[in-house]
Design a protein around this motif. Structure first.
Motif, PDB file in Angstrom:
ATOM      1  N   ASP A 150      45.247  -1.184 -10.922  1.00 21.07           N
ATOM      2  CA  ASP A 150      46.395  -1.511 -10.088  1.00 21.07           C
ATOM      3  C   ASP A 150      46.905  -2.898 -10.463  1.00 21.07           C
ATOM      4  N   ALA A 151      48.169  -2.979 -10.839  1.00 20.43           N
ATOM      5  CA  ALA A 151      48.733  -4.250 -11.296  1.00 20.43           C
ATOM      6  C   ALA A 151      48.776  -5.308 -10.195  1.00 20.43           C
ATOM      7  N   ARG A 152      48.644  -4.885  -8.930  1.00 21.78           N
ATOM      8  CA  ARG A 152      48.679  -5.876  -7.854  1.00 21.78           C
ATOM      9  C   ARG A 152      47.431  -6.741  -7.847  1.00 21.78           C
ATOM     10  N   TYR A 153      46.341  -6.212  -8.419  1.00 18.42           N
ATOM     11  CA  TYR A 153      45.077  -6.928  -8.406  1.00 18.42           C
ATOM     12  C   TYR A 153      44.882  -7.694  -9.709  1.00 18.42           C
ATOM     13  N   VAL A 154      44.230  -8.837  -9.601  1.00 17.20           N
ATOM     14  CA  VAL A 154      43.758  -9.566 -10.759  1.00 17.20           C
ATOM     15  C   VAL A 154      42.248  -9.674 -10.631  1.00 17.20           C
ATOM     16  N   THR A 155      41.541  -9.360 -11.701  1.00 22.56           N
ATOM     17  CA  THR A 155      40.083  -9.289 -11.618  1.00 22.56           C
ATOM     18  C   THR A 155      39.428 -10.241 -12.614  1.00 22.56           C
ATOM     19  N   LEU A 156      38.292 -10.757 -12.222  1.00 23.90           N
ATOM     20  CA  LEU A 156      37.419 -11.525 -13.107  1.00 23.90           C
ATOM     21  C   LEU A 156      36.135 -10.724 -13.288  1.00 23.90           C
ATOM     22  N   PRO A 157      35.800 -10.315 -14.507  1.00 26.80           N
ATOM     23  CA  PRO A 157      34.606  -9.485 -14.716  1.00 26.80           C
ATOM     24  C   PRO A 157      33.321 -10.269 -14.465  1.00 26.80           C
ATOM     25  N   LEU A 158      32.362  -9.593 -13.843  1.00 26.35           N
ATOM     26  CA  LEU A 158      31.045 -10.174 -13.598  1.00 26.35           C
ATOM     27  C   LEU A 158      29.941  -9.400 -14.314  1.00 26.35           C
ATOM     28  N   ALA A 159      30.009  -8.076 -14.263  1.00 26.69           N
ATOM     29  CA  ALA A 159      28.984  -7.235 -14.898  1.00 26.69           C
ATOM     30  C   ALA A 159      29.659  -5.993 -15.470  1.00 26.69           C
ATOM     31  N   PRO A 160      30.339  -6.124 -16.624  1.00 26.55           N
ATOM     32  CA  PRO A 160      31.078  -4.990 -17.183  1.00 26.55           C
ATOM     33  C   PRO A 160      30.202  -3.797 -17.537  1.00 26.55           C
ATOM     34  N   ALA A 161      28.922  -4.021 -17.833  1.00 33.05           N
ATOM     35  CA  ALA A 161      28.039  -2.942 -18.281  1.00 33.05           C
ATOM     36  C   ALA A 161      27.271  -2.280 -17.144  1.00 33.05           C
ATOM     37  N   ASN A 162      27.548  -2.659 -15.908  1.00 35.53           N
ATOM     38  CA  ASN A 162      26.776  -2.107 -14.795  1.00 35.53           C
ATOM     39  C   ASN A 162      26.990  -0.598 -14.648  1.00 35.53           C
ATOM     40  N   ARG A 163      25.913   0.104 -14.251  1.00 36.89           N
ATOM     41  CA  ARG A 163      25.957   1.553 -14.041  1.00 36.89           C
ATOM     42  C   ARG A 163      25.249   1.913 -12.746  1.00 36.89           C
ATOM     43  N   ARG A 164      25.534   3.120 -12.264  1.00 37.28           N
ATOM     44  CA  ARG A 164      24.708   3.698 -11.218  1.00 37.28           C
ATOM     45  C   ARG A 164      23.452   4.269 -11.866  1.00 37.28           C
ATOM     46  N   VAL A 165      22.359   4.226 -11.115  1.00 34.90           N
ATOM     47  CA  VAL A 165      21.075   4.711 -11.635  1.00 34.90           C
ATOM     48  C   VAL A 165      20.384   5.537 -10.560  1.00 34.90           C
ATOM     49  N   LEU A 166      19.860   6.685 -10.979  1.00 37.48           N
ATOM     50  CA  LEU A 166      19.010   7.472 -10.088  1.00 37.48           C
ATOM     51  C   LEU A 166      17.662   6.782  -9.958  1.00 37.48           C
ATOM     52  N   VAL A 167      17.168   6.647  -8.723  1.00 39.19           N
ATOM     53  CA  VAL A 167      15.875   6.001  -8.508  1.00 39.19           C
ATOM     54  C   VAL A 167      15.071   6.755  -7.451  1.00 39.19           C
ATOM     55  N   ALA A 168      13.771   6.750  -7.655  1.00 36.63           N
ATOM     56  CA  ALA A 168      12.832   7.326  -6.688  1.00 36.63           C
ATOM     57  C   ALA A 168      11.527   6.555  -6.790  1.00 36.63           C
TER      58      ALA A 168
END
Length: 303
Positions: A150-168
Motif C-alpha cells: 500500500d503506497a500510503r505506508y512507508v516501511t523500515l525492514p527489521l527482519a526480511p527473512a522471518n517465517r512462520r514455523v510449526l512448533v511442538a
C-alpha cells in the motif's frame, strides 16, 4: 486565522468519527472539540462534517480539506523533529504499537534498553493482537508482520527473512508422533488463535515455489496469540508461529521446529503512515533493532 490545535482536532475527529473520542484523546470536553471544529469551519467558510444524532461523517469538502490538513501538520511535525535532532538528545514522546507476543518475548527488554539510553524520551508501548491502524490510532510507529504494498505506508525492514514455523514440544511429539508430511498435520491437535472474529485454521506453506494450505482441526483456541505458544510449550498440540516468537523456545529445547523450510514468509517491519513521521527516535530505534532481529532470523532451521 486558523489555529493549529483546531486543525489537529479536525484530523483526529475525522479519524475517530467522534467529537467525544477526539476530545478524550486531547483531554478536552466534547463541547470544546465541537466548538473547535465550528471555529475552523467559520475560518474556512465551508462545512467539514455532516452531523446527526447518531453519525458524524465528512462532507465532500471536508474529505478534500483533510489531506491538506494532514500535510500541514506533517510538515510542522517534520520541522520540529529536525530541530530536535539538531539539539542532540532524544526527547518528547514515542508511541509504539506491537503484537502482544512479539512485544512480550522480544521487544520488551530491547525497548527498556533504548529508553535507558535516552532518559529524556517518554516511551509509550501499546500491545495488542488487533492490527493497529497507524492512520486512525494515536501511535507514531507500529511493528507489523507481513508484506505491505500500500503506497500510503512507508516501511523500515527489521527482519526480511522471518517465517512462520510449526512448533511442538518434545513431549507432544513423543506421545503423538512427529508428522512426516504437511498433510499429516490434519491428524494432529492444532493450537489456533482468533483475530477479529476469524479463526486462523487454514495454515499456508511454501512448497517448491507453490502455496499449499492445510486446514487444521482446533484443539484449543485463544484470541491471544501468545497463549498458543504457551500451550505448545505445555505439550497441548502444534502451533504455527512467527519464528521471532518461538526462536528462544527452540534454542532451549522447549519446542521443536517442524518443516521450517516450508514456513510462510512474514517479514517484520516498522510502519508509519508517512515518511515525514520517521523521526530521529524512530530512526535510532530501527538502527538498534534491525541487526538484533536479523541475528534471530539467521538461526532459522533449514529442515
Amino acid at each position: 486565522m486558523i489555529r493549529l490545535d483546531d486543525l489537529g482536532l479536525f484530523v483526529r475527529t475525522a479519524a475517530l468519527g467522534s467529537f467525544s473520542a477526539a476530545a478524550r484523546e486531547a483531554n478536552l470536553l466534547p463541547g470544546q472539540a465541537s466548538a473547535a471544529i465550528k471555529r475552523l469551519e467559520r475560518e474556512l467558510d465551508l462545512r467539514l462534517f455532516v452531523r446527526s444524532t447518531r453519525t458524524l461523517r465528512l462532507t465532500t469538502e471536508g474529505e478534500q480539506y483533510l489531506e491538506t490538513a494532514r500535510e500541514v501538520l506533517d510538515t510542522l511535525h517534520a520541522g520540529h523533529e529536525r530541530l530536535r535532532a539538531a539539539d542532540g538528545p532524544l526527547s518528547g514522546v514515542l508511541r509504539v504499537a506491537a503484537p502482544s507476543d512479539l512485544g512480550r518475548n522480544a521487544l520488551l527488554p530491547w525497548l527498556t534498553e533504548f529508553r535507558a539510553a535516552h532518559p529524556a524520551l517518554v516511551l509509550r508501548l501499546f500491545l495488542s493482537d488487533q492490527v493497529t491502524d497507524v492512520f486512525r490510532d494515536p501511535v507514531d510507529v507500529a511493528f507489523r508482520l507481513g508484506r505491505f504494498e500500500d503506497a500510503r505506508y512507508v516501511t523500515l525492514p527489521l527482519a526480511p527473512a522471518n517465517r512462520r514455523v510449526l512448533v511442538a514440544s518434545p513431549a507432544y511429539l513423543a506421545a503423538r508422533g512427529r508428522p512426516q508430511s504437511l498433510d499429516e498435520l490434519r491428524q494432529h491437535d492444532g493450537l489456533l488463535y482468533t483475530l477479529g472474529g476469524r479463526t486462523h485454521d487454514q495454515w499456508a506453506f511454501e512448497v517448491d515455489g507453490r502455496r499449499q494450505v492445510v486446514p487444521m482441526r482446533a484443539a484449543l483456541l485463544s484470541d491471544d496469540a501468545e497463549i498458543t505458544r504457551r500451550w505448545a510449550v505445555a505439550g497441548q498440540g502444534i502451533a504455527y508461529k512467527s519464528w521471532l516468537d518461538v526462536c528462544d523456545d527452540v534454542r532451549d529445547g522447549r519446542l521443536v521446529a517442524l518443516f521450517a523450510q516450508h514456513g510462510e514468509s512474514v517479514p517484520l517491519h516498522l510502519v508509519c503512515p508517512h515518511r515525514k513521521q520517521f523521526s530521529p527516535a524512530i530512526r535510532q530505534l530501527h538502527a538498534l533493532l534491525r541487526p538484533r532481529f536479523e541475528a534471530l532470523t539467521d538461526r532459522l532451521p533449514t529442515g
